[in-house]
Design a protein around this motif. Structure first.
Motif, PDB file in Angstrom:
ATOM      1  N   ARG A 179      -3.960   8.196 -15.688  1.00 52.28           N
ATOM      2  CA  ARG A 179      -4.243   9.441 -15.252  1.00 52.28           C
ATOM      3  C   ARG A 179      -2.464  10.676 -14.800  1.00 52.28           C
ATOM      4  O   ARG A 179      -2.522  11.339 -14.930  1.00 52.28           O
ATOM      5  CB  ARG A 179      -4.983  10.134 -13.780  1.00 52.28           C
ATOM      6  CG  ARG A 179      -6.336   9.625 -13.980  1.00 52.28           C
ATOM      7  CD  ARG A 179      -7.006   8.769 -12.997  1.00 52.28           C
ATOM      8  NE  ARG A 179      -8.492   8.545 -12.641  1.00 52.28           N
ATOM      9  CZ  ARG A 179      -8.823   7.598 -12.897  1.00 52.28           C
ATOM     10  NH1 ARG A 179      -8.317   6.250 -12.717  1.00 52.28           N
ATOM     11  NH2 ARG A 179     -10.184   6.655 -13.466  1.00 52.28           N
ATOM     12  N   PHE A 180      -2.208   9.378 -14.247  1.00 52.08           N
ATOM     13  CA  PHE A 180      -0.522  10.170 -12.663  1.00 52.08           C
ATOM     14  C   PHE A 180       0.571   8.735 -13.740  1.00 52.08           C
ATOM     15  O   PHE A 180       0.354   7.819 -15.204  1.00 52.08           O
ATOM     16  CB  PHE A 180      -1.059   8.968 -11.908  1.00 52.08           C
ATOM     17  CG  PHE A 180      -1.868   9.308 -11.174  1.00 52.08           C
ATOM     18  CD1 PHE A 180      -2.481  10.990 -11.241  1.00 52.08           C
ATOM     19  CD2 PHE A 180      -3.213   9.247 -11.007  1.00 52.08           C
ATOM     20  CE1 PHE A 180      -3.583  11.785 -10.599  1.00 52.08           C
ATOM     21  CE2 PHE A 180      -3.976   9.418  -9.950  1.00 52.08           C
ATOM     22  CZ  PHE A 180      -4.143  10.840 -10.130  1.00 52.08           C
ATOM     23  N   SER A 181       1.857   9.723 -13.776  1.00 55.33           N
ATOM     24  CA  SER A 181       2.742   8.878 -14.209  1.00 55.33           C
ATOM     25  C   SER A 181       2.841   7.168 -13.431  1.00 55.33           C
ATOM     26  O   SER A 181       3.604   6.568 -14.214  1.00 55.33           O
ATOM     27  CB  SER A 181       3.727   9.792 -13.664  1.00 55.33           C
ATOM     28  OG  SER A 181       4.046  10.006 -12.720  1.00 55.33           O
ATOM     29  N   THR A 182       2.727   7.307 -12.325  1.00 53.18           N
ATOM     30  CA  THR A 182       2.313   6.087 -11.399  1.00 53.18           C
ATOM     31  C   THR A 182       1.498   4.969 -12.687  1.00 53.18           C
ATOM     32  O   THR A 182       1.747   3.701 -12.889  1.00 53.18           O
ATOM     33  CB  THR A 182       2.584   6.192 -10.266  1.00 53.18           C
ATOM     34  OG1 THR A 182       0.423   6.986 -10.297  1.00 53.18           O
ATOM     35  CG2 THR A 182       3.220   6.670  -9.489  1.00 53.18           C
ATOM     36  N   ASP A 183       0.628   5.504 -13.373  1.00 50.48           N
ATOM     37  CA  ASP A 183      -0.068   4.624 -14.304  1.00 50.48           C
ATOM     38  C   ASP A 183       0.481   3.640 -15.108  1.00 50.48           C
ATOM     39  O   ASP A 183       1.021   2.655 -15.645  1.00 50.48           O
ATOM     40  CB  ASP A 183      -1.796   5.106 -15.163  1.00 50.48           C
ATOM     41  CG  ASP A 183      -2.211   5.711 -13.831  1.00 50.48           C
ATOM     42  OD1 ASP A 183      -2.023   5.576 -12.241  1.00 50.48           O
ATOM     43  OD2 ASP A 183      -2.759   6.475 -13.754  1.00 50.48           O
TER      44      ASP A 183
ATOM     45  N   TYR B 160      -4.899   3.452  -9.556  1.00 47.77           N
ATOM     46  CA  TYR B 160      -4.578   5.011  -8.988  1.00 47.77           C
ATOM     47  C   TYR B 160      -3.479   5.477  -8.777  1.00 47.77           C
ATOM     48  O   TYR B 160      -2.679   4.298  -8.326  1.00 47.77           O
ATOM     49  CB  TYR B 160      -5.866   5.298  -9.253  1.00 47.77           C
ATOM     50  CG  TYR B 160      -7.012   4.656  -8.523  1.00 47.77           C
ATOM     51  CD1 TYR B 160      -6.600   4.469  -7.115  1.00 47.77           C
ATOM     52  CD2 TYR B 160      -7.494   3.433  -8.678  1.00 47.77           C
ATOM     53  CE1 TYR B 160      -7.297   3.440  -6.152  1.00 47.77           C
ATOM     54  CE2 TYR B 160      -7.996   2.423  -7.918  1.00 47.77           C
ATOM     55  CZ  TYR B 160      -8.093   2.655  -6.311  1.00 47.77           C
ATOM     56  OH  TYR B 160      -8.232   2.266  -5.213  1.00 47.77           O
ATOM     57  N   HIS B 161      -3.468   6.404  -8.042  1.00 46.51           N
ATOM     58  CA  HIS B 161      -2.781   6.485  -6.059  1.00 46.51           C
ATOM     59  C   HIS B 161      -3.405   5.422  -5.605  1.00 46.51           C
ATOM     60  O   HIS B 161      -4.055   6.324  -4.695  1.00 46.51           O
ATOM     61  CB  HIS B 161      -3.420   8.354  -5.640  1.00 46.51           C
ATOM     62  CG  HIS B 161      -2.436   8.803  -7.129  1.00 46.51           C
ATOM     63  ND1 HIS B 161      -1.064   8.699  -7.188  1.00 46.51           N
ATOM     64  CD2 HIS B 161      -2.485  10.259  -7.062  1.00 46.51           C
ATOM     65  CE1 HIS B 161      -0.446   9.691  -7.909  1.00 46.51           C
ATOM     66  NE2 HIS B 161      -0.773  10.940  -8.256  1.00 46.51           N
ATOM     67  N   HIS B 162      -2.443   4.879  -5.688  1.00 48.86           N
ATOM     68  CA  HIS B 162      -2.882   3.508  -3.842  1.00 48.86           C
ATOM     69  C   HIS B 162      -1.367   3.048  -3.976  1.00 48.86           C
ATOM     70  O   HIS B 162      -0.408   3.447  -4.577  1.00 48.86           O
ATOM     71  CB  HIS B 162      -4.000   2.934  -4.231  1.00 48.86           C
ATOM     72  CG  HIS B 162      -4.387   1.802  -4.698  1.00 48.86           C
ATOM     73  ND1 HIS B 162      -3.282   0.849  -5.050  1.00 48.86           N
ATOM     74  CD2 HIS B 162      -4.617   1.918  -6.389  1.00 48.86           C
ATOM     75  CE1 HIS B 162      -3.323   0.240  -6.247  1.00 48.86           C
ATOM     76  NE2 HIS B 162      -4.652   1.037  -7.439  1.00 48.86           N
ATOM     77  N   ALA B 163      -1.647   2.907  -2.621  1.00 48.42           N
ATOM     78  CA  ALA B 163       0.233   1.769  -2.313  1.00 48.42           C
ATOM     79  C   ALA B 163      -0.108   0.472  -2.460  1.00 48.42           C
ATOM     80  O   ALA B 163       0.698   0.235  -1.735  1.00 48.42           O
ATOM     81  CB  ALA B 163       0.433   2.102  -0.237  1.00 48.42           C
TER      82      ALA B 163
ATOM     83  N   LEU C 231      -0.077  -0.736  -5.531  1.00 46.37           N
ATOM     84  CA  LEU C 231       0.508  -1.229  -6.582  1.00 46.37           C
ATOM     85  C   LEU C 231       1.187  -2.683  -7.008  1.00 46.37           C
ATOM     86  O   LEU C 231       1.419  -3.689  -7.654  1.00 46.37           O
ATOM     87  CB  LEU C 231       1.116  -0.353  -7.263  1.00 46.37           C
ATOM     88  CG  LEU C 231       0.076   0.818  -8.142  1.00 46.37           C
ATOM     89  CD1 LEU C 231       1.029   2.128  -8.207  1.00 46.37           C
ATOM     90  CD2 LEU C 231      -1.073   0.279  -8.674  1.00 46.37           C
TER      91      LEU C 231
ATOM     92  N   GLU D 194       4.199   3.983 -15.505  1.00 51.92           N
ATOM     93  CA  GLU D 194       5.187   3.160 -14.585  1.00 51.92           C
ATOM     94  C   GLU D 194       4.777   1.547 -14.985  1.00 51.92           C
ATOM     95  O   GLU D 194       5.320   0.589 -14.316  1.00 51.92           O
ATOM     96  CB  GLU D 194       5.746   3.850 -13.274  1.00 51.92           C
ATOM     97  CG  GLU D 194       6.162   4.913 -13.591  1.00 51.92           C
ATOM     98  CD  GLU D 194       6.688   5.881 -12.361  1.00 51.92           C
ATOM     99  OE1 GLU D 194       5.826   5.312 -11.159  1.00 51.92           O
ATOM    100  OE2 GLU D 194       7.035   6.472 -12.351  1.00 51.92           O
TER     101      GLU D 194
END
Length: 221
Positions: A183-187, A154-157, A159, A189
């Protein structure tokens, strides 16, 4: 590959919410046992997320495909402990890990729900992703049949540290089962990075919850 046909599933509403003033207790039923999970509103890791429900449901429903009986299982980012509890009930030797501030609630839930009903006593340990892995979990003595992870992305630093942790524990013969709400584009990625490192199969999708459940294994050279 990700091209195998995944099953499309729905997370079953098999729990009854019970509200208390400070902690919420959620009541679930898996593998014929009622599981009572104490949640804490203070920490991300102390709430049951959709990925944990999806992974618990999948493990219960696919015992022939993924037989956990007498297998060594490590859960990373165990949170409230629901997935580890289900793995214990399914007969695994479970090590549940998370950050220090989550361990008290995690230990409470696991001991309360596995006492006198599981084949093997579960272990709860601190694991900070990417830190002290070879010291705290040397490969020579800490080999796992399964790595379980749910909603760890999720949104965290952390990864990069998470990916390094998955790589470290995924030895030859180890199966990583990872369920996540996307949820997010980072997921996505992160998913791309996983597929570039591991042999990856999409096992199931839960479209209503935006949860994907993937299997990953060490890529054969």
């Amino acid at each position: 590959s990700l091209t195998d046909s995944p099953v499309t599933l729905k997370i079953l509403q098999n729990w009854v919410p019970k509200i208390s003033h400070y902690f919420d207790k959620e009541h679930y039923t898996y593998v014929g046992h009622q599981i009572v999970i104490q949640e804490s509103i203070e920490h991300f890791g102390a709430v049951v997320w959709p990925g944990a429900l999806a992974l618990s449901q999948y493990l219960e429903s696919n015992q022939e495909r993924f037989n956990l009986k007498d297998k060594k299982v490590l859960e990373i980012g165990a949170g409230t402990g629901l997935v580890s509890i289900v793995a214990c009930i399914l007969g695994a030797y479970v090590t549940a890990t998370d950050l220090p501030e989550v361990l008290e609630n995690l230990s409470f839930n696991i001991s309360k729900n596995t006492r006198d009903i599981t084949r093997h006593k579960p272990e709860v340990r601190k694991l900070v992703w990417g830190e002290g892995l070879s010291e705290d979990f040397p490969v020579s003595t800490h080999r796992y049949d399964f790595i379980l992870a749910s909603d760890v992305v999720y949104h965290h630093a952390a990864l990069e540290a998470l990916l390094a942790t998955m790589e470290y524990f995924c030895q030859p013969g180890t199966v990583l089962l990872w369920a996540n709400k996307f949820r997010f584009s980072t997921d996505y990625e992160f998913l791309e990075k996983v597929t570039s490192i591991f042999d990856t199969t999409l096992l199931a999708e839960f479209p209503e919850s935006n949860v994907k459940l993937l299997k990953a294994t060490m890529r054969k050279n």
